[in-house]
Design a protein around this motif. Structure first.
Motif, PDB file in Angstrom:
ATOM      1  N   VAL A 223      52.567  27.594  57.152  1.00 14.27           N
ATOM      2  CA  VAL A 223      52.765  28.488  56.008  1.00 14.27           C
ATOM      3  C   VAL A 223      51.478  29.271  55.774  1.00 14.27           C
ATOM      4  CG1 VAL A 223      53.174  28.599  53.520  1.00 14.27           C
ATOM      5  CG2 VAL A 223      54.520  27.038  54.940  1.00 14.27           C
ATOM      6  N   PRO A 224      51.515  30.598  55.815  1.00 16.26           N
ATOM      7  CA  PRO A 224      50.301  31.393  55.602  1.00 16.26           C
ATOM      8  C   PRO A 224      50.026  31.580  54.118  1.00 16.26           C
ATOM      9  CG  PRO A 224      52.132  32.847  56.035  1.00 16.26           C
ATOM     10  CD  PRO A 224      52.684  31.445  56.125  1.00 16.26           C
ATOM     11  N   GLU A 225      48.738  31.674  53.782  1.00 18.71           N
ATOM     12  CA  GLU A 225      48.355  32.032  52.412  1.00 18.71           C
ATOM     13  C   GLU A 225      47.435  33.244  52.449  1.00 18.71           C
ATOM     14  OE1 GLU A 225      46.141  30.429  48.364  1.00 18.71           O
ATOM     15  OE2 GLU A 225      46.260  29.106  50.109  1.00 18.71           O
ATOM     16  N   ILE A 226      47.824  34.281  51.722  1.00 16.65           N
ATOM     17  CA  ILE A 226      47.022  35.490  51.524  1.00 16.65           C
ATOM     18  C   ILE A 226      46.738  35.578  50.037  1.00 16.65           C
ATOM     19  CG2 ILE A 226      46.912  37.989  51.788  1.00 16.65           C
ATOM     20  CD1 ILE A 226      47.059  36.509  54.460  1.00 16.65           C
ATOM     21  N   GLU A 227      45.481  35.482  49.651  1.00 18.49           N
ATOM     22  CA  GLU A 227      45.107  35.452  48.228  1.00 18.49           C
ATOM     23  C   GLU A 227      45.235  36.831  47.584  1.00 18.49           C
ATOM     24  OE1 GLU A 227      44.343  33.426  45.911  1.00 18.49           O
ATOM     25  OE2 GLU A 227      43.594  31.553  46.721  1.00 18.49           O
ATOM     26  N   LEU A 228      45.959  36.896  46.469  1.00 21.15           N
ATOM     27  CA  LEU A 228      46.148  38.116  45.686  1.00 21.15           C
ATOM     28  C   LEU A 228      46.334  37.735  44.213  1.00 21.15           C
ATOM     29  CD1 LEU A 228      48.911  39.683  47.971  1.00 21.15           C
ATOM     30  CD2 LEU A 228      46.499  40.325  47.955  1.00 21.15           C
ATOM     31  N   PRO A 229      45.972  38.580  43.274  1.00 21.97           N
ATOM     32  CA  PRO A 229      45.120  39.770  43.390  1.00 21.97           C
ATOM     33  C   PRO A 229      43.632  39.448  43.221  1.00 21.97           C
ATOM     34  CG  PRO A 229      46.031  39.665  41.187  1.00 21.97           C
ATOM     35  CD  PRO A 229      46.579  38.470  41.925  1.00 21.97           C
ATOM     36  N   GLY A 230      43.306  38.166  42.988  1.00 24.67           N
ATOM     37  CA  GLY A 230      41.916  37.727  42.953  1.00 24.67           C
ATOM     38  C   GLY A 230      41.544  37.042  44.261  1.00 24.67           C
ATOM     39  N   HIS A 231      40.312  36.536  44.336  1.00 21.60           N
ATOM     40  CA  HIS A 231      39.794  35.931  45.573  1.00 21.60           C
ATOM     41  C   HIS A 231      39.907  36.921  46.728  1.00 21.60           C
ATOM     42  CE1 HIS A 231      38.836  31.814  44.323  1.00 21.60           C
ATOM     43  NE2 HIS A 231      39.917  31.860  43.552  1.00 21.60           N
ATOM     44  N   VAL A 232      39.511  38.186  46.474  1.00 22.84           N
ATOM     45  CA  VAL A 232      39.714  39.256  47.462  1.00 22.84           C
ATOM     46  C   VAL A 232      38.412  39.991  47.780  1.00 22.84           C
ATOM     47  CG1 VAL A 232      42.153  39.642  46.941  1.00 22.84           C
ATOM     48  CG2 VAL A 232      40.409  40.827  45.597  1.00 22.84           C
ATOM     49  N   ARG A 233      37.270  39.369  47.505  1.00 22.91           N
ATOM     50  CA  ARG A 233      35.999  40.062  47.732  1.00 22.91           C
ATOM     51  C   ARG A 233      35.835  40.485  49.199  1.00 22.91           C
ATOM     52  NH1 ARG A 233      30.966  40.004  45.036  1.00 22.91           N
ATOM     53  NH2 ARG A 233      29.435  41.021  46.359  1.00 22.91           N
ATOM     54  N   ALA A 234      36.310  39.664  50.153  1.00 26.13           N
ATOM     55  CA  ALA A 234      36.194  40.047  51.564  1.00 26.13           C
ATOM     56  C   ALA A 234      37.022  41.297  51.856  1.00 26.13           C
ATOM     57  CB  ALA A 234      36.631  38.886  52.463  1.00 26.13           C
ATOM     58  N   LEU A 235      38.208  41.387  51.259  1.00 26.95           N
ATOM     59  CA  LEU A 235      39.034  42.583  51.412  1.00 26.95           C
ATOM     60  C   LEU A 235      38.328  43.801  50.820  1.00 26.95           C
ATOM     61  CD1 LEU A 235      42.845  42.828  50.604  1.00 26.95           C
ATOM     62  CD2 LEU A 235      41.263  44.603  49.907  1.00 26.95           C
ATOM     63  N   LEU A 236      37.730  43.624  49.642  1.00 26.06           N
ATOM     64  CA  LEU A 236      37.070  44.752  48.980  1.00 26.06           C
ATOM     65  C   LEU A 236      35.781  45.152  49.684  1.00 26.06           C
ATOM     66  CD1 LEU A 236      37.655  43.783  45.244  1.00 26.06           C
ATOM     67  CD2 LEU A 236      38.857  45.515  46.608  1.00 26.06           C
ATOM     68  N   ALA A 237      35.150  44.205  50.398  1.00 26.88           N
ATOM     69  CA  ALA A 237      33.987  44.581  51.213  1.00 26.88           C
ATOM     70  C   ALA A 237      34.421  45.544  52.313  1.00 26.88           C
ATOM     71  CB  ALA A 237      33.346  43.329  51.810  1.00 26.88           C
ATOM     72  N   ALA A 238      35.635  45.336  52.840  1.00 26.54           N
ATOM     73  CA  ALA A 238      36.146  46.209  53.889  1.00 26.54           C
ATOM     74  C   ALA A 238      36.651  47.534  53.327  1.00 26.54           C
ATOM     75  CB  ALA A 238      37.271  45.495  54.643  1.00 26.54           C
ATOM     76  N   TYR A 239      37.332  47.469  52.173  1.00 25.87           N
ATOM     77  CA  TYR A 239      37.935  48.664  51.573  1.00 25.87           C
ATOM     78  C   TYR A 239      37.631  48.703  50.073  1.00 25.87           C
ATOM     79  CZ  TYR A 239      40.450  48.778  56.004  1.00 25.87           C
ATOM     80  OH  TYR A 239      40.762  48.819  57.350  1.00 25.87           O
ATOM     81  N   PRO A 240      36.393  49.076  49.711  1.00 29.87           N
ATOM     82  CA  PRO A 240      36.011  49.057  48.293  1.00 29.87           C
ATOM     83  C   PRO A 240      36.834  50.018  47.435  1.00 29.87           C
ATOM     84  CG  PRO A 240      34.313  50.128  49.635  1.00 29.87           C
ATOM     85  CD  PRO A 240      35.267  49.476  50.579  1.00 29.87           C
ATOM     86  N   GLU A 241      37.438  51.018  48.039  1.00 30.08           N
ATOM     87  CA  GLU A 241      38.233  51.978  47.272  1.00 30.08           C
ATOM     88  C   GLU A 241      39.493  51.340  46.671  1.00 30.08           C
ATOM     89  OE1 GLU A 241      39.472  52.481  51.656  1.00 30.08           O
ATOM     90  OE2 GLU A 241      37.649  52.046  50.498  1.00 30.08           O
ATOM     91  N   LEU A 242      39.828  50.138  47.094  1.00 26.77           N
ATOM     92  CA  LEU A 242      41.008  49.450  46.561  1.00 26.77           C
ATOM     93  C   LEU A 242      40.678  48.566  45.363  1.00 26.77           C
ATOM     94  CD1 LEU A 242      42.790  48.448  49.887  1.00 26.77           C
ATOM     95  CD2 LEU A 242      43.004  50.547  48.551  1.00 26.77           C
ATOM     96  N   GLY A 243      39.418  48.560  44.958  1.00 24.07           N
ATOM     97  CA  GLY A 243      39.017  47.774  43.802  1.00 24.07           C
ATOM     98  C   GLY A 243      39.056  48.589  42.525  1.00 24.07           C
ATOM     99  N   ASN A 244      38.461  48.038  41.497  1.00 31.68           N
ATOM    100  CA  ASN A 244      38.451  48.699  40.191  1.00 31.68           C
ATOM    101  C   ASN A 244      37.262  49.636  40.015  1.00 31.68           C
ATOM    102  OD1 ASN A 244      40.765  47.310  38.595  1.00 31.68           O
ATOM    103  ND2 ASN A 244      39.707  45.641  39.637  1.00 31.68           N
ATOM    104  N   PHE A 245      36.270  49.515  40.894  1.00 32.74           N
ATOM    105  CA  PHE A 245      35.094  50.387  40.852  1.00 32.74           C
ATOM    106  C   PHE A 245      34.845  50.866  42.277  1.00 32.74           C
ATOM    107  CE2 PHE A 245      34.749  47.184  37.502  1.00 32.74           C
ATOM    108  CZ  PHE A 245      34.720  48.012  36.392  1.00 32.74           C
ATOM    109  N   PRO A 246      35.622  51.842  42.752  1.00 33.95           N
ATOM    110  CA  PRO A 246      35.633  52.204  44.176  1.00 33.95           C
ATOM    111  C   PRO A 246      34.322  52.734  44.715  1.00 33.95           C
ATOM    112  CG  PRO A 246      36.894  53.778  42.837  1.00 33.95           C
ATOM    113  CD  PRO A 246      36.577  52.627  41.956  1.00 33.95           C
ATOM    114  N   ASP A 247      33.430  53.187  43.858  1.00 34.56           N
ATOM    115  CA  ASP A 247      32.159  53.722  44.347  1.00 34.56           C
ATOM    116  C   ASP A 247      31.095  52.645  44.503  1.00 34.56           C
ATOM    117  OD1 ASP A 247      33.249  56.271  44.324  1.00 34.56           O
ATOM    118  OD2 ASP A 247      32.652  56.624  42.243  1.00 34.56           O
TER     119      ASP A 247
END
Length: 508
Positions: A223-247
């Motif tokens: 069973v796969p687990e993909i953490e959402l919408p928190g525990h996503v700092r690694a995702l936001l390191a890759a795509y910061p524009e998807l966070g709340n402070f994209p700059d």
């Protein structure tokens, strides 16, 4: 001396010897369990048609994971209503095998599980574990009749699954510059100690599909687990524009604990999550997909004009309610594709904001699970004081570091009752307890050897609690002692069941 304890067993005189006169007889639908038995025995069992038969066959009706085993001096019969039961019977034969003089004791045995979901979670996000080790974990789960392997694939500290079309998730998100040393708070003060050692890794979709196939051939569902919408700092390191402070550029998080960086609620963030889940479901055929949901600080939504406006347009009372909305969006996406969602549950109040057809995993307190059942949910019990294997096993100077807190002993885990208070068992459709799951988070377990030490022998106690019910601890310990050579044969160097009596034996 079988673990977990079978429902009923009667010993008889004599043994069935595995020699050239033995032959394997395979009924329709029993091909995969028979192949597994051949693999474990290292023999084809291709005796003549007149030889002593070892029969594997589907027979009768009843609980799909139940099985019956009848061993006599001249024949062996393993029957079950479904393939799943045959897989469990093969593991019983594996445990009963005398390796010195290959043979099985004569007996009559019937067996069935107490709960349909008997899981183990391994966190590969905090510390990456090599794929060959994951294959070993699957085999060890099957050996103890556990049937679910949940892979915690993403978190603040690492993204571990290749996603086609989004290479930065693994090029950037799979690697961190260093790791925190010790817990995130020490004596009430935030920890500022780091090891300075880069860490990372990820699995290709082909590798993960291979793991899924290997597990299925042993009766284990990944069973796969993909953490959402928190525990996503690694995702936001890759795509910061998807966070709340994209700059704001963000590195993959090197610390432990709970990170305040969470996903934004714009269309681009939700579209990426849907694309990720779509690829996940193609790799993992499991009916269930875990979408996280826990430890989601909402301060960034409260400070984000875009999130506040989104909450207003949705008619939500406050931005914090976006958590439930976000999870429902992902639930709807998966449901449209024939999949069911699982979320962590942290309190009875949090459950109330989720659709009833989301299966919840209460980890703070078993009472939250009972409340979730009353609200109409399927529940997988995972209270941390009874199922978290990352806590130390003993309060002893020689014990390796673990999560801060009171040790979780073998007796604690063996005595865990997921149905305490008379909770009903769910068949997967009705509200109730679907099962239980042991968790091993890897902040303090950086290597497979660390994971093995923390898993065993406590996972043996957990397997007994969810398969047959805990029963008498002293009787369990009597069966556990001869089980240690089996664990060592699997390449495991387990922790001592208690500091003292077994400690010397574990060093042998």
């Amino acid at each position: 001396m079988i673990i977990p304890r079978p429902a009923a067993v009667e010993r008889h005189a004599g043994r069935f010897t595995l020699d050239r006169g033995a032959r394997l007889s395979v009924g329709p639908g029993a091909e995969r369990p028979a192949a597994l038995l051949r693999e474990y025995l290292g023999a084809d069992l291709t005796g003549s048609a007149e030889g002593r038969p070892v029969l594997l066959a589907l027979r009768g009706d009843g609980e799909p994971e139940s099985y019956a085993l009848d061993i006599g001096p001249e024949s062996v019969s393993l029957t079950a209503p479904a393939e799943a039961g045959l897989f469990h019977g093969v593991q019983t034969l594996r445990q009963l095998l005398d390796a010195d003089e290959p043979s099985w004791p004569c007996l009559t045995l019937t067996d069935r599980p107490r709960l349909p979901w008997r899981g183990f979670l391994l966190d590969v996000a905090r510390h990456f574990m090599p794929m060959p080790y994951l294959f070993q974990v699957v085999d060890r789960l099957a050996f103890h009749k556990l049937n679910v392997f949940q892979l915690h694939l993403t978190d603040d500290q690492g993204w571990r699954m290749e996603i086609e079309g989004h290479p930065r998730l693994t090029e950037v998100g799979a690697w961190r510059s260093e790791s925190m040393v010790g817990p995130d708070v020490v004596d009430g003060v935030p920890n500022d100690r780091y090891d300075g050692v880069p860490h990372g890794g990820f699995y290709t979709q082909r590798e993960l599909a291979g793991l899924v196939d290997y597990a299925a051939a042993r009766g284990v569902t990944v069973v796969p687990e993909i953490e959402l919408p928190g525990h996503v700092r690694a995702l936001l390191a890759a795509y910061p524009e998807l966070g709340n402070f994209p700059d704001r550029p963000l590195p993959v998080w090197a610390g432990w604990g709970v990170c305040e960086d969470i996903l934004g609620v714009g269309d681009a963030a939700l579209d990426l999550c849907r694309e990720v889940l779509d690829q996940v479901r193609r790799v993992f055929p499991s009916l269930y997909v875990h979408i996280g949901g826990e430890e989601c600080p909402t301060v960034q939504w409260e400070n984000s004009p875009a999130a506040r406006e989104k909450a207003r347009l949705l008619g939500l009372a406050e931005p914090a309610e976006l958590r439930g909305w976000f999870l429902q969006e992902m639930r709807d996406f998966l449901a449209d594709r024939g999949r069911r969602s699982i979320c962590w549950d942290e309190s009875g109040h949090a459950v109330g904001s989720l659709p009833r057809d989301i299966t919840v995993v209460p980890w703070r307190d078993a009472a939250h699970g009972a409340e979730a059942v009353r609200r109409g949910h399927r529940v997988i019990m995972a209270p941390h004081r009874s199922t978290y294997l990352d806590y130390q096993q003993h309060r002893h100077p020689e014990e390796p570091p673990g999560q801060p807190g009171h040790p979780v002993t073998l007796a604690d885990i063996h005595g865990f009752d997921p149905l305490a208070g008379g909770l009903p068992v769910s068949d997967g459709e009705a509200p109730g307890v679907l099962g239980a799951q042991a968790q091993l988070w890897t902040e303090f377990a950086p290597t497979p050897a660390h994971v093995d030490y923390l898993m065993f022998p406590r996972l043996c106690g957990f397997a007994e609690a969810v398969w047959s019910g805990s029963g008498d601890f002293a009787e369990f310990r009597a069966r556990l002692e001869p089980h240690y050579p089996r664990l060592r044969a699997l390449g495991i160097r387990p922790a001592p069941a208690e500091r003292g009596a077994l400690a010397g034996r574990m060093q042998q």
